[in-house]
Design a protein around this motif. Structure first.
Motif, mmCIF file in Angstrom:
data_model
loop_
_atom_site.group_PDB
_atom_site.id
_atom_site.type_symbol
_atom_site.label_atom_id
_atom_site.label_comp_id
_atom_site.label_asym_id
_atom_site.label_seq_id
_atom_site.Cartn_x
_atom_site.Cartn_y
_atom_site.Cartn_z
ATOM 1 N N LYS A 19 0.801 -1.270 -0.157
ATOM 2 C CA LYS A 19 0.182 -0.058 -0.051
ATOM 3 C C LYS A 19 0.918 1.169 0.016
ATOM 4 C CE LYS A 19 -3.874 -2.070 2.271
ATOM 5 N NZ LYS A 19 -4.726 -2.184 3.665
ATOM 6 N N ARG A 20 1.967 1.275 0.826
ATOM 7 C CA ARG A 20 2.713 2.573 0.990
ATOM 8 C C ARG A 20 3.458 2.697 -0.521
ATOM 9 N NH1 ARG A 20 7.770 2.928 5.054
ATOM 10 N NH2 ARG A 20 8.785 4.980 4.076
ATOM 11 N N PHE A 21 3.917 1.608 -1.037
ATOM 12 C CA PHE A 21 4.723 1.935 -2.193
ATOM 13 C C PHE A 21 4.034 1.373 -3.465
ATOM 14 C CE2 PHE A 21 8.109 1.402 1.045
ATOM 15 C CZ PHE A 21 8.742 2.487 0.799
ATOM 16 N N ALA A 27 4.629 -7.500 -6.912
ATOM 17 C CA ALA A 27 5.597 -8.514 -6.920
ATOM 18 C C ALA A 27 6.831 -8.208 -6.386
ATOM 19 C CB ALA A 27 5.558 -9.351 -8.492
ATOM 20 N N ARG A 28 7.183 -6.844 -6.927
ATOM 21 C CA ARG A 28 8.562 -6.286 -6.372
ATOM 22 C C ARG A 28 8.725 -6.280 -4.916
ATOM 23 N NH1 ARG A 28 12.594 -5.608 -4.776
ATOM 24 N NH2 ARG A 28 14.347 -3.938 -5.369
ATOM 25 N N VAL A 29 7.535 -5.738 -4.303
ATOM 26 C CA VAL A 29 7.539 -5.660 -2.683
ATOM 27 C C VAL A 29 7.443 -7.060 -2.198
ATOM 28 C CG1 VAL A 29 6.112 -4.889 -0.816
ATOM 29 C CG2 VAL A 29 6.324 -3.394 -2.901
ATOM 30 N N VAL A 57 13.031 -3.312 4.211
ATOM 31 C CA VAL A 57 12.259 -3.096 2.756
ATOM 32 C C VAL A 57 12.055 -1.797 2.595
ATOM 33 C CG1 VAL A 57 10.564 -4.019 1.521
ATOM 34 C CG2 VAL A 57 11.712 -5.787 2.900
ATOM 35 N N SER A 58 11.682 -1.140 3.791
ATOM 36 C CA SER A 58 11.031 0.339 3.571
ATOM 37 C C SER A 58 12.444 1.040 2.775
ATOM 38 C CB SER A 58 10.617 0.953 5.111
ATOM 39 O OG SER A 58 9.342 0.289 5.040
ATOM 40 N N ALA A 59 13.286 0.881 3.675
ATOM 41 C CA ALA A 59 14.753 1.742 3.077
ATOM 42 C C ALA A 59 14.960 1.260 1.722
ATOM 43 C CB ALA A 59 15.833 1.198 3.948
ATOM 44 N N GLU A 60 14.912 -0.037 1.233
ATOM 45 C CA GLU A 60 15.440 -0.431 -0.077
ATOM 46 C C GLU A 60 14.342 0.219 -1.073
ATOM 47 O OE1 GLU A 60 14.950 -4.483 -2.580
ATOM 48 O OE2 GLU A 60 15.379 -4.824 -0.293
ATOM 49 N N LEU A 61 13.060 0.077 -0.706
ATOM 50 C CA LEU A 61 12.016 0.695 -1.711
ATOM 51 C C LEU A 61 11.962 1.976 -1.699
ATOM 52 C CD1 LEU A 61 9.257 -1.844 -1.031
ATOM 53 C CD2 LEU A 61 10.813 -2.152 -2.870
ATOM 54 N N ALA A 62 12.378 2.535 -0.702
ATOM 55 C CA ALA A 62 12.365 4.095 -0.780
ATOM 56 C C ALA A 62 13.649 4.705 -1.788
ATOM 57 C CB ALA A 62 12.717 4.790 0.639
#
Length: 65
Positions: A19-21, A27-29, A57-62
């Motif tokens: 939801k955030r990203f 699938a990436r998340v 994961v938050s840091a990676e996706l951010a």
């Protein structure tokens, strides 16, 4: 009532991150969550694994967005 299992908590983390990203494919998340969770498979203390997965994961996706 018993608490949620680690697997359920990590699934909750994945749902929040999807939801955030929302600009990234779900699938990436999911892949990032699985990879982060796998990194902690040999940890003897399990209580904070979902939190650590979410932070990693938050840091990676951010960084991707």
């Amino acid at each position: 009532m018993l608490g949620k299992s680690e697997r359920e908590l990590v699934a909750d983390v994945e749902e929040r991150l999807v939801k955030r990203f929302d600009q990234l494919p779900p699938a990436r998340v999911s892949t990032a969550v699985l990879a982060a969770h796998t990194r902690f498979q040999d940890s003897s203390i399990r209580d904070f694994i979902p939190l650590l997965v979410e932070r990693r994961v938050s840091a990676e996706l951010a960084a991707l967005s």
